[in-house]
Scaffold this active site. Structure first.
Site, PDB file in Angstrom:
ATOM      1  N   HIS A   1       0.937  26.502  41.205  1.00 27.30           N
ATOM      2  CA  HIS A   1       2.327  26.532  41.672  1.00 27.30           C
ATOM      3  C   HIS A   1       2.904  25.132  41.438  1.00 27.30           C
ATOM      4  CE1 HIS A   1       5.546  26.590  44.755  1.00 27.30           C
ATOM      5  NE2 HIS A   1       5.483  27.899  44.688  1.00 27.30           N
TER       6      HIS A   1
ATOM      7  N   ASP B   1      -5.279  24.730  47.356  1.00 23.43           N
ATOM      8  CA  ASP B   1      -3.997  25.268  47.798  1.00 23.43           C
ATOM      9  C   ASP B   1      -4.261  26.700  48.252  1.00 23.43           C
ATOM     10  OD1 ASP B   1      -1.677  26.745  47.861  1.00 23.43           O
ATOM     11  OD2 ASP B   1      -0.896  26.018  45.950  1.00 23.43           O
TER      12      ASP B   1
ATOM     13  N   GLN C   1      -1.795  31.379  49.255  1.00 27.67           N
ATOM     14  CA  GLN C   1      -1.896  32.838  49.051  1.00 27.67           C
ATOM     15  C   GLN C   1      -3.253  33.391  49.481  1.00 27.67           C
ATOM     16  OE1 GLN C   1       0.631  34.644  48.260  1.00 27.67           O
ATOM     17  NE2 GLN C   1       2.040  33.074  47.542  1.00 27.67           N
TER      18      GLN C   1
ATOM     19  N   CYS D   1       7.814  29.948  40.464  1.00 30.26           N
ATOM     20  CA  CYS D   1       7.449  28.521  40.627  1.00 30.26           C
ATOM     21  C   CYS D   1       6.146  28.212  39.913  1.00 30.26           C
ATOM     22  CB  CYS D   1       7.370  28.130  42.093  1.00 30.26           C
ATOM     23  SG  CYS D   1       8.935  28.223  42.930  1.00 30.26           S
TER      24      CYS D   1
ATOM     25  N   LYS E   1       3.619  32.421  54.987  1.00 32.11           N
ATOM     26  CA  LYS E   1       2.956  33.417  54.127  1.00 32.11           C
ATOM     27  C   LYS E   1       1.926  34.214  54.932  1.00 32.11           C
ATOM     28  CE  LYS E   1       4.122  30.967  50.206  1.00 32.11           C
ATOM     29  NZ  LYS E   1       5.076  31.375  49.205  1.00 32.11           N
TER      30      LYS E   1
END
Ligand code: PMP
Length: 406
Positions: free
Chosen positions: A123, A200, A203, A364, A226
């Site tokens: 991202h 990261d 998600q 993104c 999220k």
């Protein structure tokens, strides 16, 4: 634990409405997840009963607000398997967490001609902070390439781990492709060379159990919104030893121990990284959200979504003229695709008229679009509240799109 999506769906008030006269079908949870009643109530209750600024006063409300904030930190710590709540820094979201590491840890450990290794599916928020750091320091950003399916080519990743690599920063689950990266392997290969790893997890948290202790990474970033919590709250988890050694990156109240015009000493970890009034209600909402998914069972959620993903992949490819972008060995939550000869924005606009919310664009992750030679994709992304009926509605909606372009 078996999973009852219809029952869970009843917890989400926003899902029970019509748009353009059609029942809402929400397939954009990768952009932001909807909030269950339990989270909305926890935030309302906080504002109705406990609101005050934290850590600064002796009166009842302030004590309760402080306790609520610190309880939320403890819930996060337990949820992600942190050794100590002190390792949980509240931030605005994944973007801020990564910038914190770049500006604090990165500025100390990255110098001229050093390298930072990312993957080809990051991202923008796990690209640009490193580019800024590289520009400042004269360092280089290296990128582990992807194969046709959307997996990182592991041999290339390993080759790119050089004596100059100061950090690996990789996405756990890709928002554009749905790839679940073999982060255990990424970490093992980096650790053999004493290279720290940032993941990261934006998600990952909504879709699977995450345990930073057993993963063995150094930094883990995620966003509350999220994972069914409010927008504006997120987490940087880092090993306590890193946090203790890292300099502060933003100055202000809360992060200090004492201030004179000549000299300031800093507060202890994690407060050293939490300058200013924090988003207490957001933290309370995040605690409630994590307890909510724990109550449903993360393994059960993962199994439900895996079944949906397989169902949706078959359904879409069965339509003909649909090309899935991202068919990695392990995937979570995302069906990214293009429709023969029809621009994704047109697909998204027509689906909206059918009550179906999907995202269209580069998500993104422009380098991912470049890699697969498409300007944009249509992305249907799943949350625990989605059902086969939602995917059937998507397939019917794509039929309408087709007719309009016939
Ligand atoms: N990383 C990934 C994989 C994401 O999907 C997102 C949000 N789309 C981010 C980082 C950035 O998260 P936020 O905007 O909440 O900071």
């Amino acid at each position: 634990m078996s999973f009852d999506a219809a029952k869970a769906r009843a917890d989400f008030p926003i899902l029970h409405q019509e748009v353009h006269g059609k029942p809402l079908v929400y397939l954009d949870s990768a952009a932001t997840a909807q909030k269950p009643r339990q989270v909305i109530d926890a935030v309302s209750r906080y504002y109705e009963c406990d609101n005050a600024n934290v850590h600064r006063a002796v009166y009842q409300l302030a004590e309760r607000a402080t306790r609520a904030y610190e309880d939320a930190r403890a819930i996060v710590a337990r949820h992600i398997g942190a050794a100590d709540p002190r390792e949980v820094v509240f931030v605005r979201g994944t973007t801020e967490a990564i910038n914190l590491v770049a500006q604090s840890f990165g500025r100390v450990h990255v110098g001229e001609d050093d390298e930072i290794l990312i993957t080809g599916m990051e991202h923008h928020s796990n690209i640009v902070p490193w580019q800024l750091l590289c520009q400042e320091k004269g360092a280089r950003l290296r990128v582990a390439p992807l194969d046709e399916r959307g997996d990182v080519i592991l041999e290339e990743y390993e080759k790119l781990l050089s004596p100059r690599t100061r950090l690996v920063a990789a996405v756990h689950v890709s928002n554009a492709l749905g790839t679940v990266n073999p982060v255990e392997t990424f970490i093992a290969l980096a650790r053999e060379r004493n290279i720290p790893v940032l993941l990261d997890g934006a998600q990952a948290l909504p879709h699977m159990p995450v345990d930073v202790g057993s993963l063995g990474c150094d930094f883990y970033a995620f966003s509350g919104h999220k994972v069914f919590a409010p927008m504006g709250i997120g987490v940087l988890w880092a090993r306590a030893a890193h946090l203790e050694a890292m300099p502060p990156w933003q100055g202000g109240g809360e992060m200090i121990a004492s201030v004179t015009f000549e000299k300031t000493t800093f507060n202890e970890v994690p407060y050293k990284f939490e300058a200013g009034t924090p988003d207490v209600a957001g933290a309370v909402g995040l605690g409630a959200a994590l307890q909510y998914v724990e109550g449903l069972g993360l393994d059960a959620i993962a199994a439900h979504e895996a079944e949906l993903l397989a169902y949706g992949s078959d359904l879409l490819t069965g339509l003909g003229g649909v090309e899935l972008i991202g068919t990695a060995r392990r995937k979570a939550g995302v069906l990214s695709f293009v429709l023969d000869g029809i621009h994704p924005h047109d697909v998204g606009t027509i689906l909206d008229r059918e009550g179906i919310a999907v995202r269209t664009g580069h998500h993104c992750a422009q380098p991912v679009m470049d890699r697969y030679g498409v300007p944009a994709t249509v992305r249907a992304s799943l949350g625990l509240y989605n059902t086969r009926e939602d995917l059937d509605a998507l397939a019917r909606g794509l039929g309408v799109v087709r007719e309009m372009f016939a």
